[in-house]
Design a protein around this motif. Structure first.
Motif, PDB file in Angstrom:
ATOM      1  N   UNK A 152      10.504  33.200 -39.471  1.00 26.88           N
ATOM      2  CA  UNK A 152      11.407  32.871 -38.381  1.00 26.88           C
ATOM      3  C   UNK A 152      11.175  33.838 -37.227  1.00 26.88           C
ATOM      4  N   UNK A 153      11.218  33.319 -36.016  1.00 25.28           N
ATOM      5  CA  UNK A 153      10.981  34.167 -34.858  1.00 25.28           C
ATOM      6  C   UNK A 153      12.014  33.925 -33.767  1.00 25.28           C
ATOM      7  N   UNK A 154      12.257  34.960 -33.026  1.00 23.58           N
ATOM      8  CA  UNK A 154      13.189  34.909 -31.910  1.00 23.58           C
ATOM      9  C   UNK A 154      12.622  34.040 -30.789  1.00 23.58           C
ATOM     10  N   UNK A 155      13.513  33.264 -30.166  1.00 24.88           N
ATOM     11  CA  UNK A 155      13.130  32.443 -29.023  1.00 24.88           C
ATOM     12  C   UNK A 155      13.857  32.900 -27.755  1.00 24.88           C
ATOM     13  N   UNK A 156      15.199  32.913 -27.829  1.00 23.73           N
ATOM     14  CA  UNK A 156      15.980  33.256 -26.638  1.00 23.73           C
ATOM     15  C   UNK A 156      17.377  33.698 -27.051  1.00 23.73           C
ATOM     16  N   UNK A 157      18.006  34.505 -26.203  1.00 22.20           N
ATOM     17  CA  UNK A 157      19.363  34.965 -26.469  1.00 22.20           C
ATOM     18  C   UNK A 157      20.131  35.061 -25.166  1.00 22.20           C
ATOM     19  N   UNK A 160      17.232  39.120 -35.503  1.00 23.54           N
ATOM     20  CA  UNK A 160      17.966  38.155 -36.316  1.00 23.54           C
ATOM     21  C   UNK A 160      19.134  38.801 -37.061  1.00 23.54           C
ATOM     22  N   UNK A 161      18.995  40.048 -37.431  1.00 23.70           N
ATOM     23  CA  UNK A 161      20.056  40.705 -38.206  1.00 23.70           C
ATOM     24  C   UNK A 161      21.334  40.914 -37.395  1.00 23.70           C
ATOM     25  N   UNK A 162      21.223  40.761 -36.075  1.00 25.85           N
ATOM     26  CA  UNK A 162      22.409  40.919 -35.226  1.00 25.85           C
ATOM     27  C   UNK A 162      23.177  39.614 -35.069  1.00 25.85           C
ATOM     28  N   UNK A 163      22.806  38.607 -35.834  1.00 26.28           N
ATOM     29  CA  UNK A 163      23.479  37.317 -35.767  1.00 26.28           C
ATOM     30  C   UNK A 163      24.154  37.040 -37.103  1.00 26.28           C
ATOM     31  N   UNK A 164      25.420  36.677 -37.028  1.00 28.43           N
ATOM     32  CA  UNK A 164      26.234  36.538 -38.236  1.00 28.43           C
ATOM     33  C   UNK A 164      26.233  35.124 -38.805  1.00 28.43           C
ATOM     34  N   UNK A 165      26.075  34.150 -37.946  1.00 25.85           N
ATOM     35  CA  UNK A 165      26.179  32.762 -38.397  1.00 25.85           C
ATOM     36  C   UNK A 165      25.001  31.952 -37.850  1.00 25.85           C
ATOM     37  N   UNK A 166      24.594  30.976 -38.676  1.00 25.76           N
ATOM     38  CA  UNK A 166      23.418  30.185 -38.344  1.00 25.76           C
ATOM     39  C   UNK A 166      23.703  28.711 -38.557  1.00 25.76           C
ATOM     40  N   UNK A 167      23.064  27.894 -37.722  1.00 24.44           N
ATOM     41  CA  UNK A 167      23.136  26.459 -37.930  1.00 24.44           C
ATOM     42  C   UNK A 167      22.104  26.003 -38.932  1.00 24.44           C
ATOM     43  N   UNK A 209      16.779  26.961 -34.732  1.00 28.34           N
ATOM     44  CA  UNK A 209      18.093  27.345 -35.237  1.00 28.34           C
ATOM     45  C   UNK A 209      18.910  28.013 -34.144  1.00 28.34           C
ATOM     46  N   UNK A 210      20.161  27.632 -34.115  1.00 27.20           N
ATOM     47  CA  UNK A 210      21.142  28.263 -33.258  1.00 27.20           C
ATOM     48  C   UNK A 210      21.829  29.356 -34.080  1.00 27.20           C
ATOM     49  N   UNK A 211      22.148  30.469 -33.456  1.00 22.75           N
ATOM     50  CA  UNK A 211      22.805  31.555 -34.172  1.00 22.75           C
ATOM     51  C   UNK A 211      23.866  32.194 -33.288  1.00 22.75           C
ATOM     52  N   UNK A 212      24.941  32.638 -33.927  1.00 20.24           N
ATOM     53  CA  UNK A 212      26.033  33.292 -33.218  1.00 20.24           C
ATOM     54  C   UNK A 212      26.057  34.776 -33.554  1.00 20.24           C
ATOM     55  N   UNK A 213      26.118  35.579 -32.508  1.00 20.49           N
ATOM     56  CA  UNK A 213      26.007  37.010 -32.684  1.00 20.49           C
ATOM     57  C   UNK A 213      27.188  37.685 -33.365  1.00 20.49           C
ATOM     58  N   UNK A 214      26.949  38.925 -33.789  1.00 20.07           N
ATOM     59  CA  UNK A 214      28.018  39.734 -34.355  1.00 20.07           C
ATOM     60  C   UNK A 214      28.868  40.353 -33.250  1.00 20.07           C
ATOM     61  N   UNK A 215      28.290  40.462 -32.068  1.00 17.84           N
ATOM     62  CA  UNK A 215      28.983  41.049 -30.921  1.00 17.84           C
ATOM     63  C   UNK A 215      28.764  40.180 -29.698  1.00 17.84           C
ATOM     64  N   UNK A 216      29.252  40.663 -28.583  1.00 19.83           N
ATOM     65  CA  UNK A 216      29.110  39.931 -27.331  1.00 19.83           C
ATOM     66  C   UNK A 216      27.761  40.167 -26.648  1.00 19.83           C
ATOM     67  N   UNK A 217      26.987  41.098 -27.186  1.00 20.05           N
ATOM     68  CA  UNK A 217      25.745  41.502 -26.538  1.00 20.05           C
ATOM     69  C   UNK A 217      24.553  40.710 -27.059  1.00 20.05           C
ATOM     70  N   UNK A 218      23.752  40.205 -26.156  1.00 18.63           N
ATOM     71  CA  UNK A 218      22.555  39.464 -26.550  1.00 18.63           C
ATOM     72  C   UNK A 218      21.566  40.383 -27.244  1.00 18.63           C
TER      73      UNK A 218
END
Length: 124
Positions: free
Chosen positions: A45-50, A108-115, A95-104
């Motif tokens: 899995x790789x980062x695309x955008x935040x 991947x480890x900084x995202x708590x929830x995934x679609x 995949x869409x992911x929602x962060x643990x905080x408000x900061x982009x």
């Protein structure tokens, strides 16, 4: 219970455009950064955008910079990824992911929830 539901994937010709959406529920959407990641067969899995909570700060992988645009509509609790000038190497499950905080963040480890992901197939 947080739910992230992606949509908009499908078949696109190389050079074409596609817009992915991610509908979020379960937490106050505007409080959290959001991100897009992708995974191609046989690859990690790789980062695309935040994007940060308010949309002011965005980050992109070098491979998509200038072609993809991440945006969000906090009133609709929805995240978007506009994909332009699509290339065969963009083919993956997104995949869409929602962060643990408000900061982009790009990690991947900084995202708590995934679609569950939406498939993007590129024909050349």
């Amino acid at each position: 219970q947080v739910q992230l539901v992606e949509s908009g994937g499908g078949l696109v010709q190389a050079g074409g455009s596609l817009r992915l959406s991610c509908a979020a529920s379960g937490r106050t959407f505007s409080n959290y950064a959001m991100g897009w990641f992708r995974q191609a067969p046989g690859k990690e899995r790789e980062f695309v955008a935040a994007i940060s909570w308010g949309g002011r700060n965005t980050f992109y992988a070098d491979s998509v910079k200038g072609r993809f645009t991440i945006s969000r509509d906090n009133a609709k609790s929805t995240l978007y990824l506009q994909m332009n000038a699509v290339k065969p190497e963009d083919m993956a499950v997104y995949y869409c992911a929602q962060g643990r905080t408000s900061l982009a963040d790009t990690r991947a480890r900084e995202y708590a929830y995934w679609g569950q992901g939406t498939q993007v197939t590129v024909s050349s």
